[in-house]
Design a protein around this motif. Structure first.
Motif, PDB file in Angstrom:
ATOM      1  N   TRP A  37       0.807  -1.215   0.000  1.00  0.00           N
ATOM      2  CA  TRP A  37       0.000   0.000   0.000  1.00  0.00           C
ATOM      3  C   TRP A  37       0.849   1.277   0.000  1.00  0.00           C
ATOM      4  N   ASP A  38       2.071   1.144  -0.513  1.00  0.00           N
ATOM      5  CA  ASP A  38       2.902   2.322  -0.746  1.00  0.00           C
ATOM      6  C   ASP A  38       2.440   2.916  -2.084  1.00  0.00           C
ATOM      7  N   PHE A  39       2.973   4.053  -2.467  1.00  0.00           N
ATOM      8  CA  PHE A  39       2.554   4.698  -3.706  1.00  0.00           C
ATOM      9  C   PHE A  39       3.596   4.524  -4.793  1.00  0.00           C
ATOM     10  N   MET A  40       3.133   4.140  -5.981  1.00  0.00           N
ATOM     11  CA  MET A  40       3.980   4.056  -7.156  1.00  0.00           C
ATOM     12  C   MET A  40       3.444   5.065  -8.166  1.00  0.00           C
ATOM     13  N   LYS A  41       4.261   6.065  -8.493  1.00  0.00           N
ATOM     14  CA  LYS A  41       3.833   7.078  -9.456  1.00  0.00           C
ATOM     15  C   LYS A  41       3.754   6.473 -10.841  1.00  0.00           C
TER      16      LYS A  41
END
Length: 96
Positions: A37-41
């Motif tokens: 649930w981290d962010f990947m641009k």
């Protein structure tokens, strides 16, 4: 635009390309079980579609969501949707 999947012959993985049309958006990220649930641009293409790729182990399902200029959105072309009690909403699911 649907999620595309390319199954690798050399190992039990699938190259998943997330695509999200958002011509007016300045930033789109994908967050899900596959990246804790981290962010990947995602990278904006000239046609206004944001894209990003990740290799995922096969024979699994992964919940995910897009964050478009700070607003959570599901993928309209997801394989299916699952209710998430923590977020009190549905999440998109990709099956590989």
């Amino acid at each position: 635009m649907p999620i595309t999947k390319q199954y690798l012959k050399s190992k039990p993985e699938c190259k998943v390309t997330f695509s999200f049309p958002a011509k007016e958006a300045s930033e789109v990220e994908v967050s899900g079980e596959f990246n804790e649930w981290d962010f990947m641009k995602l990278k904006k293409q000239k046609n206004g579609i944001f894209k990003g790729q990740v290799n995922l182990p096969v024979e699994k399902e992964y919940q995910f969501k897009y964050k478009v200029d700070g607003e959570w959105q599901n993928d309209p072309a997801a394989d299916k949707y699952l209710w998430n009690d923590f977020a009190a909403s549905e999440n998109s699911v990709v099956v590989v």
